[in-house]
Design a protein around this motif. Sequence first.
Motif, PDB file in Angstrom:
ATOM      1  N   MET B 120      25.865  33.643  40.143  1.00  0.00           N
ATOM      2  CA  MET B 120      24.655  33.925  39.364  1.00  0.00           C
ATOM      3  C   MET B 120      23.531  32.983  39.762  1.00  0.00           C
ATOM      4  SD  MET B 120      26.057  34.689  35.567  1.00  0.00           S
ATOM      5  CE  MET B 120      24.458  34.588  34.786  1.00  0.00           C
ATOM      6  N   ILE B 125      21.521  38.265  39.019  1.00  0.00           N
ATOM      7  CA  ILE B 125      22.377  39.163  38.245  1.00  0.00           C
ATOM      8  C   ILE B 125      22.324  40.581  38.790  1.00  0.00           C
ATOM      9  CG2 ILE B 125      22.304  37.866  36.097  1.00  0.00           C
ATOM     10  CD1 ILE B 125      19.984  39.734  35.287  1.00  0.00           C
ATOM     11  N   VAL B 205      28.800  40.123  33.840  1.00  0.00           N
ATOM     12  CA  VAL B 205      27.418  39.765  33.506  1.00  0.00           C
ATOM     13  C   VAL B 205      26.434  40.626  34.286  1.00  0.00           C
ATOM     14  CG1 VAL B 205      27.577  37.389  32.718  1.00  0.00           C
ATOM     15  CG2 VAL B 205      27.654  37.909  35.146  1.00  0.00           C
ATOM     16  N   GLY B 206      25.317  40.876  33.631  1.00  0.00           N
ATOM     17  CA  GLY B 206      24.215  41.536  34.311  1.00  0.00           C
ATOM     18  C   GLY B 206      24.474  42.976  34.685  1.00  0.00           C
ATOM     19  N   ALA B 207      25.482  43.587  34.117  1.00  0.00           N
ATOM     20  CA  ALA B 207      25.741  44.988  34.442  1.00  0.00           C
ATOM     21  C   ALA B 207      25.445  45.853  33.226  1.00  0.00           C
ATOM     22  CB  ALA B 207      27.195  45.167  34.862  1.00  0.00           C
ATOM     23  N   ASN B 208      25.051  47.091  33.444  1.00  0.00           N
ATOM     24  CA  ASN B 208      25.027  47.994  32.302  1.00  0.00           C
ATOM     25  C   ASN B 208      25.651  49.341  32.632  1.00  0.00           C
ATOM     26  OD1 ASN B 208      22.929  48.743  33.894  1.00  0.00           O
ATOM     27  ND2 ASN B 208      21.354  48.078  32.458  1.00  0.00           N
ATOM     28  N   PHE B 213      32.179  46.968  33.136  1.00  0.00           N
ATOM     29  CA  PHE B 213      31.216  46.868  32.047  1.00  0.00           C
ATOM     30  C   PHE B 213      31.691  47.663  30.833  1.00  0.00           C
ATOM     31  CE2 PHE B 213      27.922  49.256  29.815  1.00  0.00           C
ATOM     32  CZ  PHE B 213      27.204  48.233  29.235  1.00  0.00           C
TER      33      PHE B 213
ATOM     34  N   LYS C 134      13.144  44.154  32.697  1.00  0.00           N
ATOM     35  CA  LYS C 134      14.548  43.859  32.376  1.00  0.00           C
ATOM     36  C   LYS C 134      14.649  42.934  31.162  1.00  0.00           C
ATOM     37  CE  LYS C 134      15.853  43.094  36.817  1.00  0.00           C
ATOM     38  NZ  LYS C 134      16.699  42.540  37.868  1.00  0.00           N
ATOM     39  N   ARG C 163      14.956  48.246  31.068  1.00  0.00           N
ATOM     40  CA  ARG C 163      16.320  48.113  31.579  1.00  0.00           C
ATOM     41  C   ARG C 163      17.017  47.012  30.816  1.00  0.00           C
ATOM     42  NH1 ARG C 163      18.062  46.426  37.349  1.00  0.00           N
ATOM     43  NH2 ARG C 163      20.167  46.206  36.523  1.00  0.00           N
ATOM     44  N   LEU C 164      18.067  47.388  30.086  1.00  0.00           N
ATOM     45  CA  LEU C 164      18.801  46.399  29.307  1.00  0.00           C
ATOM     46  C   LEU C 164      19.937  45.828  30.156  1.00  0.00           C
ATOM     47  CD1 LEU C 164      18.975  48.344  25.927  1.00  0.00           C
ATOM     48  CD2 LEU C 164      17.222  46.761  26.720  1.00  0.00           C
ATOM     49  N   VAL C 165      20.090  44.511  30.129  1.00  0.00           N
ATOM     50  CA  VAL C 165      21.094  43.848  30.960  1.00  0.00           C
ATOM     51  C   VAL C 165      22.052  43.055  30.080  1.00  0.00           C
ATOM     52  CG1 VAL C 165      21.470  42.215  32.828  1.00  0.00           C
ATOM     53  CG2 VAL C 165      19.444  43.667  32.837  1.00  0.00           C
ATOM     54  N   ASN C 166      23.336  43.297  30.265  1.00  0.00           N
ATOM     55  CA  ASN C 166      24.359  42.608  29.485  1.00  0.00           C
ATOM     56  C   ASN C 166      24.565  41.185  30.017  1.00  0.00           C
ATOM     57  OD1 ASN C 166      26.441  42.163  27.678  1.00  0.00           O
ATOM     58  ND2 ASN C 166      27.996  43.041  29.037  1.00  0.00           N
ATOM     59  N   LEU C 167      24.430  40.197  29.142  1.00  0.00           N
ATOM     60  CA  LEU C 167      24.643  38.806  29.548  1.00  0.00           C
ATOM     61  C   LEU C 167      25.544  38.122  28.541  1.00  0.00           C
ATOM     62  CD1 LEU C 167      21.007  37.720  30.516  1.00  0.00           C
ATOM     63  CD2 LEU C 167      22.869  38.228  32.085  1.00  0.00           C
ATOM     64  N   GLU C 168      26.274  37.118  29.029  1.00  0.00           N
ATOM     65  CA  GLU C 168      27.044  36.283  28.115  1.00  0.00           C
ATOM     66  C   GLU C 168      26.075  35.442  27.284  1.00  0.00           C
ATOM     67  OE1 GLU C 168      30.777  35.622  27.892  1.00  0.00           O
ATOM     68  OE2 GLU C 168      30.318  37.707  28.332  1.00  0.00           O
ATOM     69  N   ASP C 171      24.842  32.362  28.918  1.00  0.00           N
ATOM     70  CA  ASP C 171      24.107  32.544  30.171  1.00  0.00           C
ATOM     71  C   ASP C 171      22.647  32.920  29.952  1.00  0.00           C
ATOM     72  OD1 ASP C 171      26.286  31.999  31.750  1.00  0.00           O
ATOM     73  OD2 ASP C 171      26.946  34.084  31.850  1.00  0.00           O
ATOM     74  N   VAL C 175      19.679  32.286  32.825  1.00  0.00           N
ATOM     75  CA  VAL C 175      19.232  33.452  33.591  1.00  0.00           C
ATOM     76  C   VAL C 175      17.747  33.706  33.343  1.00  0.00           C
ATOM     77  CG1 VAL C 175      19.492  35.940  33.897  1.00  0.00           C
ATOM     78  CG2 VAL C 175      21.511  34.521  33.650  1.00  0.00           C
ATOM     79  N   ARG C 180      15.077  35.877  36.564  1.00  0.00           N
ATOM     80  CA  ARG C 180      15.744  37.084  37.053  1.00  0.00           C
ATOM     81  C   ARG C 180      15.729  38.192  36.017  1.00  0.00           C
ATOM     82  NH1 ARG C 180      19.297  33.433  40.519  1.00  0.00           N
ATOM     83  NH2 ARG C 180      18.438  34.005  42.531  1.00  0.00           N
ATOM     84  N   ILE C 181      15.396  37.854  34.782  1.00  0.00           N
ATOM     85  CA  ILE C 181      15.111  38.886  33.779  1.00  0.00           C
ATOM     86  C   ILE C 181      13.715  38.615  33.243  1.00  0.00           C
ATOM     87  CG2 ILE C 181      17.438  39.550  33.038  1.00  0.00           C
ATOM     88  CD1 ILE C 181      17.279  37.413  30.889  1.00  0.00           C
TER      89      ILE C 181
END
Lengths: 263, 262, 334
Positions: B120, B125, B205-208, B213, C134, C163-168, C171, C175, C180-181
């Motif tokens: 990362m 991402i 992470v960072g995927a949709n 995912f 994003k 654009r929705l981005v899944n993050l921990e 993180d 990030v 990057r977002i």
Amino acid sequence: MSEALIKFDNITKRFSLRKGDIVAVKDFSLEIKKGEILTIVGASGCGKTTLLNMVAGFLTPSSGNILLDGQPITKVEPRCGMIFQNYALFPWLSVRKNVEFGPKINGVSKKVRREESAKYIEMVGLKGFEDAYPGELSGGMRQRTALCRVLANKPDILLCDEPFAALDAMTRQIMQQELLRIVNESGQTVLFITHSIDEALILSDKIVVMSVRPGTVKHIYDIELPHSGKVEVQLTDEYLKLKRQIWAMVEEEVKISMNIVSS
Amino acid sequence: MEGKELGLWRSSVIGAIGLLVFLSLWEVLVRTNVIDPFFLPAPTQVIDKAIQMTTAKDAVLLTDIKISATRVLTGFLLSVFVGVPAGLIMGMNPVIRAAINPIISIIRPLPALSWIPLSMLWLGIDEQQKYAIVFMGSFASILVYTTDATMRVDPILRRAAMNLGASPLQILRYVILPGALPDLLTGLKVVLAIAWTCVISAEMVGANSGLGFRIWTAKEWSDTGQVLVGMISISVTVLVLDILFRGLERVLLPYQRKTSGT
Amino acid sequence: MKTWLFRITFVCFFIIFLFFSISCTDKSPSNQVIVVGSQWYGHIPVWIGIEKGIFKKYGFDVKWQFIGKSMDRLNAISSGDAHFASLGEIAMLSAMAHGNTRFYWVGNQDIAPGFEGLVAKEGITSFEQLKGKKIGFPFGASVDITCRLLLKQHGLDPKKDVRLVNLEVGDVPSVFQTGRIDAAIIWEPGFSQLVSIDGATVLGMDTDTEVYKKFGTMTGPDVLIINKAWSDEDRLRAKRFMKAYFESLEWVDYNPEEAVKLIQGKYINQDLSLIQKNIEKFIWHDIEDQRRIMTDNGIFGQADYIIRILHEDMKVIPNKPDFRKWVNLDILSF
């Protein structure tokens, strides 16, 4: 003696092992003439395979030179075609492709390649098996393919490293006859290695008996038996007398080598 | 006699029976409430969920498979393009092999998951990060398999080729490469499955989208059924790829099929 | 034959030993309570209960274990390995919809709106500029809903326009910092980190959503969850535990500054002053408040509203669970 094709000029070969040096071959001198079939016999460990590997260029002598047509052999020498005991065929190539391997990498055109391979395949009696893979063939046929592959590369001399040792007795006999036929047809020079005295007697013009460690020339026999390769030769008095003589010599060496091993 | 093959037809019938017994037992245990369906939905419930995920208006499953497959195959192919040539060189040259081996021994046991923080940081991402995760998860294994395959090529064949006049490059092209190919393909098949196990890490992470995912978000929503659909989809995809790979082997190694059993 | 027998015996002994050791480790002392949670302020009462010895006073040996995500905490409780936790309402409702019946809902310990917000990076100062950009956040958390509500309120379709981005959770700040977002939404302590980045703009808070306007709560309020089997096994023990918990909560309510000092550095890695400032916004619900809040006029109405969003708008739960079946207020009467 200028017509010697191969000349061993006082060859010594040492191997360095952890325990110390081993002298495999010492002060070995010998000449092989064009068209001659010369066989080296000796107890195992007498350095005969080492000699062959030096002629092929896989090994270099520690001292002395091996001359091919008067030129020392310094690298792997395609003019000395080797036939290995375990065939060493490329399992992923058909018989034809195996035979064409040498010509192909040496840039022979596809058309010529095909014609020549057909000729040699017919010569060794593999016609009809061109598209078979080595894995589909019997041991005898594999060795024919190996022979054919070397012949197609047109070497000056054929080096045979106990090529028939892995075959059963009957196939072996037939292969010996076949080799003789082919060699007589093409006038090939052959340096043959074996520990079978019968094989040596059937095939050779000349037999060299080697002593064990260090390997040197112990005795040279000129053989004047008829080279028909027929089994009957083996029943003649002359044959048996020679066999007895050579065996006595080899036996002595075998005993020495066993003593060395056990001490 | 113990290792005797049953034959394709018989072994697949027995396999199907085994699977059926397993699924029935699972179904019964859930339906009789021995297993809480929240913890493990019954097979029929999973199938329902899968159908729902493929036929609903905003069906996602097939797109997920496609996206995950793209990520896995891209990362895997990158590994192949780097790992196979490097492995050939390592297999042929003992000095380079000795120099690189320790590095590989350090990298190889690292799980793909452990590369997430660094990947990362370096790559962000986006898709590259996902390829990188798969790459790192499969590269070292490919290298090791290729090196081993190269080293297993009978040295006598090299000698034979040299004796016939082949140059080192010709030996590589005409002897080492085809000689190593059977072991190499077996290795690549194993690594392709390993690469698929990385998809969970890659899509953390960072995927949709993608199967990984889908499993992660299903977990967040406590949707065990969807988790199972995701897991089974990975298995099935790997299985299908395995079959395709076998086909590739048959094409590339015709002599093996003909000479098997001798 | 002898070695064969020996091997079999050995394997059998090994298996017996394994079973034995597993069953032994399973027997934890009955006064031990495992509580799970994150670095969020809502867990302060538990930490204080441990630090001030309040649980001990009631005869409990409370072990704190960090689990960052709400659903992971809920799963830990469902498996029986943990006994009690505070977590986000959304995870709880979602688990209910999927048929998890292994826990009781026993309370809502605080209201803390204004702790999660949508932050955009330099150059983006309005929702319109978010179009095609994003946005990163942990999917399935309260921010998932807050974000969607905020976007909709400003005429953006969460599915098409951004654009929705899944993050921990952990993180999100890093990030966002690398650019990057384009935007991120997260709760404390991450939120403060987002705001402190140069040029960052807060576009909206959870207090801007219709949920807050209607119910006065955050999108995903803190709820208290207790393992059902553990409670049913010994009702009095469960009651005694809840009593200890609410005693701790009251102590926190009356001594916020001292409470923060006790827990800072040990349970939360944030500046003392920042926690002090944030904790002032916290409204703690004591045991009396629970009877008022755990009703249709209180948090239940809000829960119905959230369930509708989850089921109808986001389609992430397969049904509308009757969460009242999970509510157990008897445990709170002591």
